[in-house]
Design a protein around this motif. Structure first.
Motif, PDB file in Angstrom:
ATOM      1  N   VAL A  96       7.444  -0.350  16.057  1.00  0.00           N
ATOM      2  CA  VAL A  96       8.832  -0.424  15.608  1.00  0.00           C
ATOM      3  C   VAL A  96       8.880  -0.949  14.175  1.00  0.00           C
ATOM      4  N   ALA A  97       7.999  -1.918  13.859  1.00  0.00           N
ATOM      5  CA  ALA A  97       7.987  -2.507  12.507  1.00  0.00           C
ATOM      6  C   ALA A  97       7.717  -1.448  11.447  1.00  0.00           C
ATOM      7  N   ALA A  98       6.848  -0.475  11.760  1.00  0.00           N
ATOM      8  CA  ALA A  98       6.525   0.591  10.801  1.00  0.00           C
ATOM      9  C   ALA A  98       7.632   1.632  10.736  1.00  0.00           C
ATOM     10  N   GLU A  99       8.150   2.019  11.908  1.00  0.00           N
ATOM     11  CA  GLU A  99       9.157   3.083  11.948  1.00  0.00           C
ATOM     12  C   GLU A  99      10.539   2.591  11.537  1.00  0.00           C
ATOM     13  N   CYS A 100      10.895   1.389  11.947  1.00  0.00           N
ATOM     14  CA  CYS A 100      12.249   0.853  11.731  1.00  0.00           C
ATOM     15  C   CYS A 100      12.191  -0.613  11.316  1.00  0.00           C
ATOM     16  N   PRO A 101      11.735  -0.877  10.078  1.00  0.00           N
ATOM     17  CA  PRO A 101      11.570  -2.269   9.648  1.00  0.00           C
ATOM     18  C   PRO A 101      12.862  -3.083   9.667  1.00  0.00           C
ATOM     19  N   ALA A 102      13.985  -2.436   9.313  1.00  0.00           N
ATOM     20  CA  ALA A 102      15.255  -3.180   9.292  1.00  0.00           C
ATOM     21  C   ALA A 102      15.674  -3.567  10.705  1.00  0.00           C
ATOM     22  N   LEU A 103      15.409  -2.690  11.663  1.00  0.00           N
ATOM     23  CA  LEU A 103      15.771  -2.982  13.048  1.00  0.00           C
ATOM     24  C   LEU A 103      14.880  -4.100  13.601  1.00  0.00           C
ATOM     25  N   ALA A 104      13.582  -4.050  13.246  1.00  0.00           N
ATOM     26  CA  ALA A 104      12.662  -5.108  13.684  1.00  0.00           C
ATOM     27  C   ALA A 104      13.128  -6.453  13.117  1.00  0.00           C
ATOM     28  N   ALA A 105      13.537  -6.447  11.846  1.00  0.00           N
ATOM     29  CA  ALA A 105      14.023  -7.680  11.206  1.00  0.00           C
ATOM     30  C   ALA A 105      15.292  -8.173  11.889  1.00  0.00           C
ATOM     31  N   TRP A 106      16.164  -7.242  12.249  1.00  0.00           N
ATOM     32  CA  TRP A 106      17.415  -7.594  12.953  1.00  0.00           C
ATOM     33  C   TRP A 106      17.098  -8.283  14.290  1.00  0.00           C
TER      34      TRP A 106
END
Lengths: 227, 225
Positions: free
Chosen positions: B180-190
């Motif tokens: 998820v961190a690679a595909e969707c970094p903003a979502l992982a941060a959220w």
């Protein structure tokens, strides 16, 4: 002056019809834009980019998608008789049963009408169990909402005009008066409701639509049951 | 709203944990009963005869089922002074929030389940499920945009609907072969922000490794390995 209200919808879609019913019950005038589902318009794709489906409610510049989300929006954005009950527990019960219709009830009944043979037997059984649950929810009332149609009546609209049409086109009888007298009575109340009369679908048009799409739906049902 | 509040839950259930977060968010005192989904209690079966699923919220003996229905019920019924609303006041903003919460259930959950539930060797099915899961996560990330929360400046309805799936990301990643961190970094941060800045979230979610172990156990039990 309130911003104009339009629905991007389709005359054969019970989901689209839910939105018309809600606006009708609130006394909100609207324009219905008929979508050609085999050739989706730029407007639909722009206003519902996530799902690309009907219905979509356009209220001025705002676009709202997903039929039950739209119905709750209509209840909250416009004055007029309430669609959902006032009490939090009653609201939760109404939402539970509308969720039931969308997640547990709709697909099996659709498959029950359009499938055949052995595969059909399991979905018919499941559908009858589901119908019995909805029958019990009527519990002697004219409408699920009480004396007048409410949220669950809107969600269950497929059990009104569509059932007679589907049973005629497919030759399959599911919602019979012996097993489901309350639901059959509800369908009569629905079709004779003055409040809803202006948005009643044209029965002949529905019969023509489902007859025209009969082979397509039968093929879809067969494919779905094979998975 | 008065009365004793009981939550029937299973600790890994993202649906049940939505309700945990909402109750803590509202400062509502409640008792939680852990359900063994392989041996459902008589209370669960009698409170949710239609679905026999968790979560069930029982308030003064009356059951409410379906997590998003429960969230709205909590928002409708527990608006004591000092308890912030989960849903915004404006009808369009409410519709927007309901749309996205529904998206989590119909698109993310459905695809995610196919990632970890496919039998061993069903590579095509898992690959299709991975694609759909990543697509759903990216769509959600786009909806988040540059906001700290889906609700804006603070946790709201969509955040509560989605964040209980964060402990499941590790399971999706290990079975699906992506991060998820690679595909969707903003979502992982959220997801990290939700836990870091909100005790109600931090106290409600299981460890990702525990979710993974639970799923491995389920796969064995269902003969998927």
């Amino acid at each position: 002056m309130s911003p104009p209200v339009k629905i991007i919808g389709h005359y054969a879609s019970p989901y689209s019809h839910r939105v018309e019913m809600a606006l009708q019950l609130k006394g909100v005038p609207y324009e219905l834009i008929q979508e050609d589902l085999s050739n989706k318009s730029e407007l639909l794709l722009a206003k519902n980019p996530v799902h690309k489906k009907v219905p979509v409610l356009l209220h001025g510049d705002l676009a709202i998608c997903e039929s039950l989300v739209i119905v709750e929006y209509i209840d909250e954005a416009f004055d007029g008789p309430s669609i959902l009950p006032a009490d939090p527990y009653d609201r939760a019960m109404a939402r539970f049963w509308t969720n039931f219709i969308d997640t547990k009830f709709s697909q099996p009944i659709w498959l029950a009408y359009w499938s055949e043979g052995e595969a059909q037997k399991a979905v018919v059984k499941e559908t009858k169990e589901n119908l019995a649950l909805l029958e019990a929810q009527l519990n002697g009332k004219r409408f699920f909402g009480g004396d007048t149609p409410g949220y669950l009546d809107i969600a269950a609209c497929m059990l009104g005009p569509w059932i007679g049409v589907l049973e005629e086109v497919t030759g399959v009888t599911l919602v019979n008066g012996n097993e489901f007298p309350a639901l059959c009575q509800w369908a009569k109340e629905y079709s004779s409701s003055e409040a809803l009369e202006p948005c009643h679908p044209d029965r002949d048009r529905l019969v023509a639509y489902f007859t025209e799409n009969k082979e397509k739906y039968k093929m879809m049902a067969k494919t779905m049951l094979q998975q | 709203m008065e009365g004793v509040v009981v939550l029937l839950n299973c600790f890994v259930s993202p649906f049940g944990n939505r309700v945990r977060i909402a109750l803590k968010f509202k400062g509502v005192a409640y008792e939680e009963k852990a359900e063994n989904l392989a041996a459902k209690s008589p209370l669960l079966l009698s409170s949710n005869p239609v679905h026999a699923k968790v979560p069930v919220l029982i308030v003064d003996g009356k059951p409410v089922c379906e997590s998003l229905v429960i969230l709205e019920f909590i928002d409708d019924g527990f608006s004591a002074a000092g308890a912030p609303p989960l849903l915004p006041a404006d009808p369009y903003a409410r519709a927007h929030a309901r749309f996205w919460a529904s998206y989590v259930d119909t698109k993310l959950n459905e695809a995610g389940m196919r990632v970890w539930r496919s039998p061993k060797g069903a590579t095509a099915a898992v690959e299709a499920a991975r694609k759909d899961t990543v697509a759903a996560l990216k769509t959600l990330e786009a909806e988040l945009g540059g906001k700290p929360y889906f609700g804006g400046d603070a946790l709201g309805y969509v955040d509560v609907a989605l964040v209980p799936f964060a402990p499941w990301f590790l399971t999706y990643e290990r079975f699906g072969g992506f991060t998820v961190a690679a595909e969707c970094p903003a979502l992982a941060a959220w997801a990290d922000r939700c836990v870091r800045e909100n005790t109600c979230v931090a106290e409600s979610l299981p460890e990702a490794e525990h979710v993974f172990q639970f799923v491995c156990g389920m796969r064995k039990a269902f003969g998927l390995d």
